[in-house]
Design a protein around this motif. Structure first.
Motif, mmCIF file in Angstrom:
data_model
loop_
_atom_site.group_PDB
_atom_site.id
_atom_site.type_symbol
_atom_site.label_atom_id
_atom_site.label_comp_id
_atom_site.label_asym_id
_atom_site.label_seq_id
_atom_site.Cartn_x
_atom_site.Cartn_y
_atom_site.Cartn_z
ATOM 1 N N GLY A 107 0.779 -1.179 0.002
ATOM 2 C CA GLY A 107 0.055 0.169 0.005
ATOM 3 C C GLY A 107 0.681 1.286 -0.042
ATOM 4 N N GLY A 108 0.193 2.398 -0.609
ATOM 5 C CA GLY A 108 0.828 3.542 -0.318
ATOM 6 C C GLY A 108 1.931 3.921 -1.384
ATOM 7 N N ASN A 109 1.983 3.035 -2.403
ATOM 8 C CA ASN A 109 3.145 3.121 -3.543
ATOM 9 C C ASN A 109 2.475 3.565 -4.951
ATOM 10 N N PRO A 110 1.970 4.687 -5.220
ATOM 11 C CA PRO A 110 1.414 5.113 -6.371
ATOM 12 C C PRO A 110 2.067 4.660 -7.645
ATOM 13 N N GLY A 111 3.614 4.765 -7.518
ATOM 14 C CA GLY A 111 4.288 4.474 -8.494
ATOM 15 C C GLY A 111 4.253 2.881 -9.000
ATOM 16 N N LEU A 112 3.878 2.082 -8.410
ATOM 17 C CA LEU A 112 3.725 0.746 -8.439
ATOM 18 C C LEU A 112 2.344 0.563 -9.565
ATOM 19 N N GLU A 113 2.698 -0.011 -11.059
ATOM 20 C CA GLU A 113 1.653 -0.204 -11.976
ATOM 21 C C GLU A 113 1.710 -1.431 -12.445
ATOM 22 N N GLY A 114 0.653 -1.645 -13.128
ATOM 23 C CA GLY A 114 0.571 -2.732 -14.248
ATOM 24 C C GLY A 114 -0.401 -3.654 -13.422
ATOM 25 N N GLY A 115 -0.206 -5.017 -14.157
ATOM 26 C CA GLY A 115 -1.184 -6.168 -13.632
ATOM 27 C C GLY A 115 -0.347 -6.897 -12.428
ATOM 28 N N LEU A 116 -0.759 -8.002 -11.880
ATOM 29 C CA LEU A 116 -0.217 -8.814 -10.924
ATOM 30 C C LEU A 116 0.107 -9.898 -11.571
ATOM 31 N N PRO A 117 1.515 -10.376 -11.144
ATOM 32 C CA PRO A 117 2.134 -11.419 -11.765
ATOM 33 C C PRO A 117 1.366 -12.832 -11.122
ATOM 34 N N VAL A 130 -3.073 -3.468 -1.472
ATOM 35 C CA VAL A 130 -2.495 -2.656 -2.528
ATOM 36 C C VAL A 130 -3.155 -1.512 -2.639
ATOM 37 N N GLN A 131 -3.759 -0.989 -1.768
ATOM 38 C CA GLN A 131 -4.354 0.408 -1.547
ATOM 39 C C GLN A 131 -3.588 1.478 -1.747
ATOM 40 N N GLY A 132 -3.856 2.403 -2.826
ATOM 41 C CA GLY A 132 -2.919 3.471 -3.039
ATOM 42 C C GLY A 132 -1.650 3.397 -4.074
ATOM 43 N N THR A 133 -2.061 2.175 -4.662
ATOM 44 C CA THR A 133 -0.991 1.969 -5.764
ATOM 45 C C THR A 133 -1.770 1.783 -7.199
ATOM 46 N N GLY A 134 -1.085 1.706 -8.203
ATOM 47 C CA GLY A 134 -1.536 1.697 -9.634
ATOM 48 C C GLY A 134 -1.693 0.331 -10.171
ATOM 49 N N LEU A 135 -1.651 -0.683 -9.265
ATOM 50 C CA LEU A 135 -1.904 -2.002 -9.624
ATOM 51 C C LEU A 135 -3.335 -2.241 -10.018
ATOM 52 N N VAL A 136 -3.393 -3.182 -10.834
ATOM 53 C CA VAL A 136 -4.890 -3.686 -11.555
ATOM 54 C C VAL A 136 -4.983 -5.121 -11.662
ATOM 55 N N ALA A 137 -6.060 -5.695 -11.015
ATOM 56 C CA ALA A 137 -6.150 -7.092 -11.065
ATOM 57 C C ALA A 137 -6.829 -7.645 -12.243
ATOM 58 N N CYS A 138 -7.783 -6.756 -12.754
ATOM 59 C CA CYS A 138 -8.687 -7.224 -13.893
ATOM 60 C C CYS A 138 -8.001 -6.703 -15.140
ATOM 61 N N THR A 139 -6.995 -7.248 -15.687
ATOM 62 C CA THR A 139 -6.213 -6.744 -16.901
ATOM 63 C C THR A 139 -6.917 -7.117 -18.182
#
Length: 248
Positions: A107-117, A130-139
């Motif tokens: 959490g709290g890493n807005p520069g973390l982006e893209g889908g999850l491995p 993953v709150q406060g990140t740019g991660l996306v689960a539904c790619t």
């Protein structure tokens, strides 16, 4: 949530887990992490020197904080607590090598982006933020807002019920993503017992759900809360920001 673990010898480290941590460090700009700039006393990087059990944000089994979840090998990584570290980039697939991981706080890493491995190997993972990140689960739905469908990676399951979720202070009700490993671990337990598994770390609601805002699932199945009037409208700006409102 910042948990530190003292002590250890580098030569007893598991090379697979050490390699996975270094891969994460390199993939997310570790040498520039904010934590090293703001707290110089914690060290300079994760690549050299002491055992990884001494690295800031890493907790091994020898110092396992989860009183109700035992672990076996003293050098197994059980907690990664990287909240507000300043991670930039995408998560590497090497993360799946940390097979004893119970807690993953990004959490709290807005520069973390893209889908999850693919993290299906993390069969002991019980808590994830993953709150406060740019991660996306539904790619599969990156071009849709809100998404008509959500196909998360195999270690996550879409909840059957919608629960309260906020986005930019807008109250919504959305399906959330649950950790399959938590579902398996808590099978047969009451909701109250399941909520206590990760003590002293508070359980999310519902227990086992990934802590995230609605953009993590591209607003799949989201509706304005019953106390709010109007229909949910979501759009992405040219800069990539997401705007949402409950419009009449």
């Amino acid at each position: 949530l910042l948990l530190l673990a003292p002590g250890g010898h580098t030569q007893t480290d598991d090379p697979v887990q050490r390699s996975a941590l270094v891969a994460l460090y390199k993939a997310t700009g570790g040498s520039n992490w904010d934590v090293f700039q703001e707290q110089p006393s914690v060290g300079t990087d994760w690549e050299t020197g002491s055992t990884y059990c001494d690295w800031v944000g890493v907790v091994c089994c020898s110092n396992n904080p989860l009183v109700r979840v035992p672990c076996d090998n003293a050098r197994d990584v059980v907690v990664l607590s990287l909240e507000n570290f300043g991670l930039q980039g995408t998560l590497p697939s090497d993360l799946a090598a940390l097979t004893s991981l119970r807690v993953l706080n990004l959490g709290g890493n807005p520069g973390l982006e893209g889908g999850l491995p693919d993290l299906q190997q993390l069969q002991r993972l019980l808590w994830m933020d993953v709150q406060g990140t740019g991660l996306v689960a539904c790619t599969n739905a990156l071009q849709q807002l809100p998404a008509n469908d959500c196909t998360p990676p195999g270690f996550l399951v879409v909840s059957k019920d919608a629960v309260p979720v906020s986005f930019q202070s807008i109250p919504l009700r959305c399906p959330v993503l649950l950790l399959q490993s938590f579902i398996d671990y808590s099978q047969g337990l009451s909701e109250r017992a399941a909520a206590s598994i990760t003590q002293p770390i508070p359980a999310p609601s519902p227990p086992g759900s990934v802590i995230a805002t609605a953009d993590f699932t591209r607003f799949f199945g989201c509706k304005c809360d019953t106390d709010s009037r109007g229909t949910l409208r979501v759009e992405a700006t040219e800069d990539g920001d997401i705007l949402a409102e409950c419009a009449g």
